[in-house]
Motif scaffolding. Structure first.
Motif, PDB file in Angstrom:
ATOM      1  N   GLU A  85       0.849  -1.155  -0.117  1.00 53.04           N
ATOM      2  CA  GLU A  85      -0.061   0.067  -0.122  1.00 53.04           C
ATOM      3  C   GLU A  85       0.961   1.135   0.089  1.00 53.04           C
ATOM      4  O   GLU A  85       0.284   2.314  -0.028  1.00 53.04           O
ATOM      5  N   ARG A 131      -7.659   5.672   2.171  1.00 56.77           N
ATOM      6  CA  ARG A 131      -8.237   4.415   2.379  1.00 56.77           C
ATOM      7  C   ARG A 131      -9.243   4.088   0.937  1.00 56.77           C
ATOM      8  O   ARG A 131      -9.461   3.031   0.576  1.00 56.77           O
ATOM      9  N   GLU A 153      -8.686   0.738  -1.579  1.00 55.44           N
ATOM     10  CA  GLU A 153     -10.011  -0.134  -1.997  1.00 55.44           C
ATOM     11  C   GLU A 153     -10.543   0.301  -3.575  1.00 55.44           C
ATOM     12  O   GLU A 153     -11.704  -0.432  -3.621  1.00 55.44           O
ATOM     13  N   ARG A 158     -12.232   2.801  -4.872  1.00 58.81           N
ATOM     14  CA  ARG A 158     -13.437   3.283  -4.949  1.00 58.81           C
ATOM     15  C   ARG A 158     -13.505   4.904  -4.657  1.00 58.81           C
ATOM     16  O   ARG A 158     -14.520   5.467  -4.353  1.00 58.81           O
TER      17      ARG A 158
END
Length: 577
Positions: A18, A89, A93, A95
């Motif tokens: 990440e 975040r 993910e 989105r």
């Protein structure tokens, strides 16, 4: 238990980096990006290229997160991502509304690019930058690439493009020139060994180092491939990864068994080699894989011979290091090169064969019998050093290979084959081969060309050449105008090949007259003229105005009919109206 199964993520997704802090194997790219971010010299478009599974898409997502990093102190591009920002975040993910990912393999047309161009007009919704990530960009059509050019060259300040591809050569240079390019390399075995070992420790899985090395070797530098194989090994072994389990899973032979087989082949022991091959095959190893492993061993031994320090490779087993170095000292480069060529040709034969194990056995037999043969330069040297008037013998050493060859020495008492190369010399100079035939006429030469199926040369001799003088070993010919002079050298070369003696063919300055073709044409015309005087023929021609006689065939005379002197294209029996 059912919830755990539903929520299970494969290792490649669970341990996807990440941030660049956990990213392995691409230190040069990471350092370049850190310098660019710290100096605020961030490009508006990036091109990431490399083989499968080295981190192209992961790098794109980390870059998107770094570009849009925002905390309580405000928005600022930052590669220090130890703490999550406001948008991190959602980007991790996949989105976030301002991070648009597109797979060019399924969106290849100009219409898909038009959507991007229209979207570029509008600024980001919440993040500092609107980032377009296009994976497998080389799949875009030519029209799509052309439609993207202007926007890619001068995008709005709030837009960034990140492209990823495995086929960089298929991307137009006009696109590449507008991007900052990073070539992601295969990850080295040292980094993978530490990385995979750390993951197994986190998962609570016990493993053998040899098993991990087999996985790394099969993964070929791709992190994703290594993680997928590791997932499979965990499931196959039940939580305790053993080297033998991984070999069975991959259809591999034991490296020690491969070394034994290679050593046996280099000694020229075909029978023992076939027994070892069958043993590995019956144990579950794939025939093509066994031969491929032999090729890898050949490469290893060659590398150990020519590259100092090659034995420091952490992927090599202790057996490969010690035995590989021993074999590298005993084998010369010529033998290793020949072995490599035979094995690589054999792999193709196995893949195309109806029975793989039979093809593999034939490859090993060929290799075993070639292993103890002297190389051409060694054989020439032996023949050159042989005494005149006697016989030269190159007796084999106990290894079953002629002395001075590049093969390995067999162990004492190993039942090695004996081989000798003998050449008988004449008392004086090297013997001259005796002529195989005698030729005294030009017609015999033409007939010989027909027998040897040299039809082009035969046609040239018949149509364009007339003999001036012919003797055994010497001939003078005359050529028709515009005839290629090389016919003389061609005839000399072929006669030497067929008669086993040199021929001198010279070209006369006079013009060719009365060639074989001309003789045949005259004979055919004389027969036609004679036939025209026949009363029956005259009556037929009178009854059919415009008819003409084109051929004559004798049904009584023993001599061949005139049609036999004509080419197939000139034959036309009967009367043509």
């Amino acid at each position: 238990m059912a919830d755990k199964q539903e929520s299970y993520l494969v290792l490649a997704r669970k341990y996807r980096p990440e941030s660049f802090a956990t990213f392995i194997g691409q230190e040069a790219m990471v350092q370049t990006l850190k310098n660019a971010f710290s100096a605020n010299r961030i490009a508006h478009a990036f091109m990431l290229t490399g083989v499968r599974g080295v981190g192209k898409t992961t790098t794109a997502r980390i870059l998107a997160r770094a570009l849009n990093f925002e905390d309580d102190n405000g928005a600022r591009p930052n590669l220090d991502l130890e703490t999550e920002g406001k948008h991190c975040r959602a980007i991790i993910e996949s989105r976030h509304v301002d991070i648009i990912e597109m797979d060019a393999a399924s969106h290849t047309g100009i219409d898909d690019i038009r959507e991007i161009i229209d979207s570029v007009r509008y600024g980001p919704v919440s993040a500092p930058y609107k980032v377009f990530i296009i994976d497998e960009v080389h799949m875009l059509s030519k029209a799509a690439f052309n439609g993207l050019l202007k926007t890619l060259e001068e995008p709005p300040p709030y837009v960034k493009f990140i492209f990823a591809t495995t086929e960089i050569r298929k991307v137009p240079i006009t696109i590449l020139s507008r991007c900052q390019r990073f070539d992601l390399r295969r990850v080295g075995p040292e980094a993978l060994q530490d990385y995979l070992g750390g993951i197994l420790e986190k998962e609570g899985i016990t493993f053998e180092q040899d098993a991990l090395q087999l996985v790394i070797r099969a993964g070929e530098g791709s992190v994703r491939d290594n993680l997928s194989l590791l997932d499979q090994a965990i499931a196959h072994s039940g939580g305790d990864i053993k080297a033998e389990t991984v070999r069975q899973m991959l259809g591999l032979a034991d490296r020690a068994l491969t070394l034994d087989l290679f050593e046996t082949l280099m000694k020229g022991d075909a029978a023992s080699a076939l027994e070892q091959l069958r043993h590995q095959y019956d144990a579950g190893a794939d025939a093509a894989t066994i031969v491929t492993d032999l090729a890898s061993t050949t490469h290893l031994v060659t590398r150990l011979k020519v590259v100092p320090g090659a034995d420091k490779d952490p992927v090599l087993t202790p057996d490969e290091k010690t035995r590989g170095k021993e074999m590298a000292q005993k084998l010369n480069i010529r033998v290793l090169s020949r072995t490599w060529q035979i094995l690589n040709k054999g792999i193709q034969e196995i893949n195309n064969a109806h029975d793989a194990i039979q093809a593999a056995e034939m490859v090993l037999i060929r290799l075993a019998y070639a292993a103890d043969l002297p190389t051409p330069d060694e054989l020439i040297k032996k023949l050159g050093d042989a005494p005149q008037g006697g016989s030269a013998s190159a007796q084999s050493a106990p290894s079953g290979r002629p002395t001075g060859g590049g093969g390995m020495q067999a162990a004492a008492g190993g039942g090695a084959r004996m081989q000798a190369v003998s050449v008988n010399h004449a008392p004086q100079a090297s013997p001259v081969s005796k002529p195989t035939m005698s030729i005294s006429t030009f017609e015999e030469i033409v007939a010989l060309c027909g027998e040897k199926r040299e039809l082009v040369l035969k046609h040239a001799l018949e149509a364009n050449v007339s003999p001036v003088s012919v003797a055994d070993g010497r001939i003078e010919i005359a050529l028709t105008p515009n005839t290629d002079q090389s016919v003389a050298s061609q005839l000399s070369q072929k006669l030497k090949e067929w008669t086993n003696r040199p021929w001198m063919v010279t070209v006369s300055k006079q013009k060719a007259e009365n060639t074989i073709r001309q003789q045949r044409d005259r004979a055919a015309q004389e027969k036609l003229d004679k036939a025209m005087q026949d009363p029956s023929v005259k009556a037929i021609l009178a009854a059919f105005p415009g008819a003409r006689l084109v051929n004559e065939k004798s049904l009584i005379d023993d001599e061949p009919p005139a049609e036999q002197w004509l080419d197939d294209g000139e034959r036309d029996e009967g009367i043509d109206e």
